[in-house]
Design a protein around this motif. Structure first.
Motif, short mmCIF file in Angstrom:
data_model
loop_
_atom_site.label_atom_id
_atom_site.label_comp_id
_atom_site.label_asym_id
_atom_site.label_seq_id
_atom_site.Cartn_x
_atom_site.Cartn_y
_atom_site.Cartn_z
N VAL A 66 0.86 -1.19 0.00
CA VAL A 66 0.00 0.00 0.00
C VAL A 66 0.89 1.23 0.00
O VAL A 66 1.94 1.26 0.65
N THR A 67 0.49 2.24 -0.74
CA THR A 67 1.23 3.51 -0.79
C THR A 67 0.25 4.67 -0.68
O THR A 67 -0.95 4.52 -0.98
N SER A 68 0.77 5.81 -0.28
CA SER A 68 -0.04 7.03 -0.17
C SER A 68 0.87 8.23 -0.32
O SER A 68 2.07 8.15 -0.03
N ASP A 69 0.30 9.32 -0.80
CA ASP A 69 1.10 10.53 -0.88
C ASP A 69 1.06 11.32 0.44
O ASP A 69 1.62 12.41 0.52
N LYS A 70 0.41 10.73 1.45
CA LYS A 70 0.41 11.28 2.80
C LYS A 70 0.70 10.15 3.77
O LYS A 70 0.73 8.97 3.39
N ALA A 71 0.94 10.47 4.99
CA ALA A 71 1.27 9.46 5.99
C ALA A 71 0.12 8.46 6.15
O ALA A 71 -1.06 8.84 6.12
N ILE A 72 0.50 7.20 6.35
CA ILE A 72 -0.48 6.13 6.55
C ILE A 72 -0.54 5.82 8.04
O ILE A 72 0.49 5.49 8.65
N SER A 73 -1.72 5.91 8.60
CA SER A 73 -1.84 5.64 10.04
C SER A 73 -2.28 4.21 10.31
O SER A 73 -1.98 3.66 11.38
N LYS A 74 -2.98 3.60 9.34
CA LYS A 74 -3.48 2.25 9.60
C LYS A 74 -3.77 1.55 8.28
O LYS A 74 -4.22 2.17 7.31
N VAL A 75 -3.50 0.26 8.27
CA VAL A 75 -3.85 -0.61 7.14
C VAL A 75 -4.62 -1.79 7.69
O VAL A 75 -4.16 -2.46 8.64
N THR A 76 -5.78 -2.06 7.13
CA THR A 76 -6.58 -3.21 7.54
C THR A 76 -6.82 -4.10 6.33
O THR A 76 -7.17 -3.61 5.25
N VAL A 77 -6.63 -5.42 6.50
CA VAL A 77 -6.91 -6.37 5.42
C VAL A 77 -7.81 -7.48 5.94
O VAL A 77 -7.76 -7.84 7.12
N ARG A 78 -8.64 -7.97 5.04
CA ARG A 78 -9.44 -9.15 5.36
C ARG A 78 -9.10 -10.23 4.34
O ARG A 78 -9.01 -9.95 3.13
N THR A 79 -8.90 -11.45 4.81
CA THR A 79 -8.44 -12.53 3.95
C THR A 79 -9.58 -13.40 3.47
O THR A 79 -10.73 -13.25 3.90
N SER A 80 -9.22 -14.34 2.60
CA SER A 80 -10.22 -15.26 2.05
C SER A 80 -10.82 -16.14 3.13
O SER A 80 -11.94 -16.65 2.98
N GLY A 81 -10.08 -16.32 4.23
CA GLY A 81 -10.62 -17.12 5.33
C GLY A 81 -11.51 -16.34 6.28
O GLY A 81 -12.01 -16.89 7.26
N GLY A 82 -11.69 -15.04 6.01
CA GLY A 82 -12.55 -14.21 6.84
C GLY A 82 -11.82 -13.53 7.98
O GLY A 82 -12.44 -12.76 8.73
N SER A 83 -10.53 -13.75 8.12
CA SER A 83 -9.76 -13.12 9.20
C SER A 83 -9.43 -11.67 8.83
O SER A 83 -9.21 -11.34 7.67
N THR A 84 -9.37 -10.82 9.85
CA THR A 84 -9.03 -9.41 9.66
C THR A 84 -7.73 -9.11 10.39
O THR A 84 -7.52 -9.52 11.54
N TYR A 85 -6.85 -8.37 9.71
CA TYR A 85 -5.55 -8.02 10.28
C TYR A 85 -5.37 -6.51 10.19
O TYR A 85 -5.66 -5.89 9.15
N ASN A 86 -4.89 -5.90 11.29
CA ASN A 86 -4.63 -4.47 11.35
C ASN A 86 -3.13 -4.22 11.45
O ASN A 86 -2.42 -4.91 12.18
N TYR A 87 -2.66 -3.22 10.68
CA TYR A 87 -1.24 -2.87 10.70
C TYR A 87 -1.15 -1.34 10.89
O TYR A 87 -1.99 -0.58 10.40
N TYR A 88 -0.09 -0.93 11.59
CA TYR A 88 0.06 0.50 11.90
C TYR A 88 1.45 0.93 11.42
O TYR A 88 2.46 0.75 12.12
N PRO A 89 1.50 1.53 10.24
CA PRO A 89 2.79 1.88 9.63
C PRO A 89 3.51 3.04 10.30
O PRO A 89 4.62 3.40 9.87
N SER A 90 2.93 3.66 11.31
CA SER A 90 3.58 4.75 12.05
C SER A 90 3.95 5.92 11.15
O SER A 90 5.05 6.46 11.20
N GLY A 91 3.02 6.30 10.30
CA GLY A 91 3.21 7.47 9.48
C GLY A 91 3.99 7.27 8.21
O GLY A 91 4.24 8.24 7.48
#
Length: 578
Positions: A256-281
């Motif tokens: 994932v990329t952004s032209d501004k700081a990223i505070s959070k990334v959330t993904v959901r997988t084919s198995g229905g699980s959700t994962y949260n990531y915090y790139p710290s800006g």
């Protein structure tokens, strides 16, 4: 009866000495006669021996000359002279034991050339004569006369020598040849990803580049030749604080990329699980849940009301639409009658050859070409795939071209027909009747592709079509033969898959060809070919089996097939007609 008469009837006695004298004279006369007969027999036998030697000599010379006519009249003439020199009559061998061939030929012609009558032309079976032609002679006539051959005892009878003459006419026969070619789907195998392990990635890559060029360097969306991950871009900002984001989709991971700081990334997988990531800006982050990602949410930027901006990317229900848009294919029509961009995307996303080659979740012309070869190979699906240099089908086409070129170097009286297997109904198909238009055979073969009509392999069906064409249109007196090529196993017969019955069908056809006197040259190509079956077909018909082993490069395939077809095309069937 009186005693006087009895005395007159008494035999007169011959003296023994007189009887012996008569026998000696008679024996001497008979011995002279017998010696004369012996001398005559020796000379007559010698005459017949010399005549036989001369006939063998001119027969050999005529056949040798006819066999080299395809190389030119000068070559054929030189070959006749050479064979006459090397096949002496009587004591001639003593004259040609020293020196090289050229010197001996010159000596022969200087001494005996006046007795040689050599003509080149075309044999007319109706008139039983050799007729002159302006070009392309097919017949050699050799007439040789030796004068003043010495008798052993003929001078005793008033004759010292005799003359002998022999004539021989040789021609090479017209040929009617059916090419029976395998067009099953496996004839693409050496160009597909499945062959990377055997032929190497470099070979597949280079071959794919050539095929892309063969198809005219088409441009679809933003696809590149090298397969790459699709990069989906979010909506454009509508206020100053909003961000522009993107997701490069990699299946079990996403960048994932952004032209501004990223505070959070959330993904959901084919198995229905959700994962949260915090790139710290950070402005770039790779999420790797190690399960196939179906949704991605990126928190980056601020809305006009100062709330966090959340960007969503759907790789689930709208996955194909998202990827198609990312590849700029959403408004691009799929170029061929069968298949679609969605079908191609699913091919790249799924398991199979694309995955085995390390290109899963990647998209590009290289993988698209492999998709065509593996999934959309027929002429109905991809009509111009015949232009692409897939192998081994292209190696076969190139060799057929060379084969035809060799045939065209002859007198133009040979004919070639083309049968393929399988037809759309799974049987053999006659692509061309026997014709002297050999260029048409080349173009017809060139415009065929692996799996052109049908995916399976009905070898017997192709043989049936070839045999029936030879029976129906083969010329009387011509040499009729079949060149049968396959890279696989007979597996289709009577409308379905049945390997055992399909092989038996091939054997039955071989015996039918044998009954007709049709010789079959078989060529088994690649590691998957049934070499035992092809060897059996050749054995049954008194033909020859050539095997091109698997695991070879395209160049090696071409080289081997070239040599095989050169032998077939160059073998001129010779015949003494007189």
């Amino acid at each position: 009866m009186s005693s006087r008469r009895r005395d007159r009837e008494k035999p007169i006695a011959v003296r023994p000495a007189l009887r012996r004298g008569v026998i000696v004279v008679l024996s001497a006369v008979l011995m002279i006669v017998m010696m004369g007969f012996i001398a005559l027999s020796v000379d007559v036998g010698y005459m017949f021996t010399m005549q036989s030697q001369l006939q063998r000599s001119v027969d050999a010379a005529a056949l040798a000359g006819a066999g080299t006519l395809i190389e030119g009249e000068d070559v054929a003439t030189a070959k006749v002279h050479e064979y006459l020199t090397h096949n002496p009559v009587g004591l001639q061998w003593k004259e040609f034991t020293d020196g090289d061939t050229a010197a001996n030929v010159d000596l022969f012609l200087s001494k005996y050339g006046d007795g040689l009558e050599l003509s080149l032309g075309q044999w007319n079976s109706s008139t039983q004569r050799v007729e002159s032609v302006e070009e392309g002679p097919t017949t050699v006539s050799v007439r040789m006369t030796y004068q003043n051959m010495p008798f052993f005892f003929g001078h005793l009878l008033g004759r010292d020598s005799f003359d002998i003459t022999a004539e021989s006419i040789a021609t090479y026969q017209n040929r009617d040849i059916m090419l029976v070619l395998d067009l099953s789907g496996s004839m693409n195998d050496d160009s597909e990803f499945k062959s990377i392990g055997r032929l190497g990635l470099e070979h597949i890559y280079t071959n794919s580049q050539q095929m892309y060029a063969d198809l005219g360097y088409p441009v679809y969306g933003n696809l590149t030749f090298d397969p790459a991950y699709a990069k989906a871009t979010g909506t454009a900002p509508i206020s100053d604080g909003q961000a522009r984001t993107s997701v490069t989709y990699r299946g079990p991971s996403a960048v994932v990329t952004s032209d501004k700081a990223i505070s959070k990334v959330t993904v959901r997988t084919s198995g229905g699980s959700t994962y949260n990531y915090y790139p710290s800006g950070a402005t770039s982050y790779t999420a790797s849940p190690n399960q196939e990602i179906r949704y991605v949410w990126i928190t980056s930027g601020k809305n006009a009301d100062n709330s966090d901006q959340v960007h969503s990317f759907d790789f689930d229900g709208n996955r194909l639409a998202t990827i198609r848009k990312a590849l700029a294919l959403d408004n691009v029509a799929y170029p061929y009658p069968q298949g679609s961009w969605n079908d191609y995307l699913n091919y790249c996303l799924g398991t199979g050859q694309n995955n085995d080659a390390g290109y899963r979740y990647k998209f590009g012309y290289m993988s698209w070409i492999n998709y065509l070869l593996e999934k959309r190979y027929s002429s109905d699906a991809t009509p111009d795939l015949w232009k692409a240099s897939a192998h081994p089908i292209t190696a076969v086409k190139n060799s057929v071209d060379l084969f035809i070129h060799f045939m065209q170097e002859g007198d133009g009286r040979d004919r070639v027909g083309l049968a393929v297997y399988n037809a759309p109904n799974g049987n053999g198909l006659l692509e061309s009747t026997l014709t002297e238009n050999l260029g048409f055979i080349m173009s017809q073969t060139r415009q065929r592709q692996a799996g052109h009509y049908h995916n399976y392999t009905n070898i017997g069906g192709g043989m049936t079509t070839g045999r029936e064409e030879l029976q129906a249109r083969g010329r009387e007196g011509s040499v009729k033969m079949m060149v049968l090529l396959t890279d696989g196993q007979a597996n289709w017969v009577n409308g379905g898959v049945n390997s055992t019955a399909a092989k038996q069908y091939v054997i039955d056809e071989a015996y039918l060809c044998k009954d007709q006197g049709f010789k079959i040259i078989t060529i088994s190509l690649g590691a998957g070919a049934d070499t035992a079956l092809m060897d059996e077909v050749a054995r049954i018909t008194d033909g020859v089996h050539f095997n091109v082993p698997g695991g070879q490069s395209v160049a090696e395939y071409s080289e081997d097939l070239t040599e095989i077809f050169r032998q077939v095309a160059g073998a001129r069937p010779l015949k003494l007609v007189k």
